[in-house]
Design an enzyme around this catalytic site. Structure first.
Site, PDB file in Angstrom:
ATOM      1  CB  CYS A 279      -1.331   0.065   1.002  1.00 21.47           C
ATOM      2  SG  CYS A 279      -0.187   0.094   2.823  1.00 21.47           S
TER       3      CYS A 279
ATOM      4  CG  HIS B 228      -4.728  -0.006   3.919  1.00 24.32           C
ATOM      5  ND1 HIS B 228      -3.822  -0.177   3.440  1.00 24.32           N
ATOM      6  CD2 HIS B 228      -5.571   0.311   3.029  1.00 24.32           C
ATOM      7  CE1 HIS B 228      -4.068  -0.277   1.826  1.00 24.32           C
ATOM      8  NE2 HIS B 228      -5.864  -0.145   1.966  1.00 24.32           N
TER       9      HIS B 228
ATOM     10  CB  SER C 200      -6.070  -3.377  -0.407  1.00 24.39           C
ATOM     11  OG  SER C 200      -6.448  -3.995   0.608  1.00 24.39           O
TER      12      SER C 200
END
Length: 324
Positions: free
Chosen positions: A168, A203, A220
């Site tokens: 990510c 994330h 992702s």
């Protein structure tokens, strides 16, 4: 994949004649972002080998660049053997193979004046998807978040040259690089810290703003935790959509960090502002979060119109890797 030997790699073949791992490294028991249910044995590791942790699980960072050093290469394979269900048998089968099929290198999208903004963003996202999500347990490209933007853009060019799987944080840098020519699209980082079964996970996606609508680019393991179309009228709608997506995987969102717009000039000697606004959904009510997000969105748009940006102290200095 550039490694020290010609017969190395993991479960799927790489685009350089070697293969990359299909290990379950980033596979939590809920199946949500960046976790694993595999317990890693840390015994015997020297200081500095365990570079980062996410969800209580270590992952490594290739800090030496390319070609990949032998110590990094062997460390990656040792992790894959521990994490993959077939263990060392799978590793030996691939590394001892006489021939591995060469995978095609994804073509970098070419922007054409006739393309609409959504079409170009779709092409950029498809390119990153074709690079594939990295499951090897080793991040191939080191991203120092305090590094000047011009240096991170060089890392983005390296991602294109090497054509290896990314995660990510790498996707955010690559997304910035590939959208620098879109002057009508403003880009800013959106980071999430979540909790699942007592572990914390991190994330980040690249937020987008264009013509009064918000969206994202990113990578992702879950389709609803990466790219989102330019269809959200407000920044709060976009953030709450991610919160709903996390809820489907039994993850509770602990923090949301919103950065500032990233300049379109790839040569600026200024770091990205990753966390100008920090929200705590567990302590703040839904309405309070909405108000803060809308105020932040308005402030960013006003700064662009006025040409004013916050100054960054020591913006020329480079530190060690920041929190991811």
């Amino acid at each position: 994949m550039t490694g020290p030997t010609s017969c190395s790699s993991a479960a799927n073949t790489s685009r350089h004649g070697r293969s990359k791992s299909s290990s379950s490294y980033c596979h939590s028991r809920s199946g949500a972002e960046c976790a694993t249910s595999t317990t890693t044995n840390n015994a015997g590791r020297s200081s500095g080998e365990e570079d980062e942790k996410d969800g209580g699980v270590p992952f490594y960072v290739n800090r030496a660049g390319f070609p990949i050093e032998s110590v990094t290469w062997e460390r990656m394979w040792a992790h894959v053997a521990r994490a993959h269900p077939d263990g060392q048998e799978m590793v030996d089968k691939i590394r001892n193979a006489a021939h591995l099929p060469k995978q095609p290198v994804p073509s970098v999208p070419n922007f054409k004046p006739s393309m609409s903004v959504p079409d170009w963003l779709h092409a950029v996202q498809n390119y990153m998807k074709n690079l594939q999500y990295n499951h090897t347990g080793t991040q191939f490209f080191e991203i120092r978040k305090t590094r000047p933007l011009c240096g991170l853009m060089e890392t983005a060019r390296e991602m294109i040259r090497e054509s290896l799987p990314i995660k990510c944080l790498e996707a955010v840098i690559l997304g910035i690089y590939l959208t620098n020519s879109l002057a009508s699209v403003e880009r800013f980082p959106i980071s999430f810290k979540t909790q699942f079964l007592g572990h914390h996970f991190h994330h980040v996606v690249l937020g987008l703003y264009c013509n009064g609508r918000y969206g994202t680019l990113g990578m992702s393991r879950r389709a609803d935790l990466m790219d989102k179309a330019l269809s959200y009228r407000t920044l709060s709608e976009l953030v709450f959509e991610f919160e709903d997506s996390y809820r489907r995987y039994q993850h509770s969102v602990k923090k949301v960090k919103i950065g500032l717009y990233v300049p379109h000039n790839p040569h600026v000697f200024q770091p990205i502002e990753w966390k100008y606004l920090v929200l705590n959904p567990c302590r703040q009510g839904h309405e309070d979060m909405r108000k803060e997000l809308e105020k932040h969105g308005r402030d960013m748009r006003m700064k662009v119109r006025r040409g004013t940006w916050p100054r960054h102290e020591d913006e020329g200095e480079v530190w060690d890797t920041a929190e991811t």
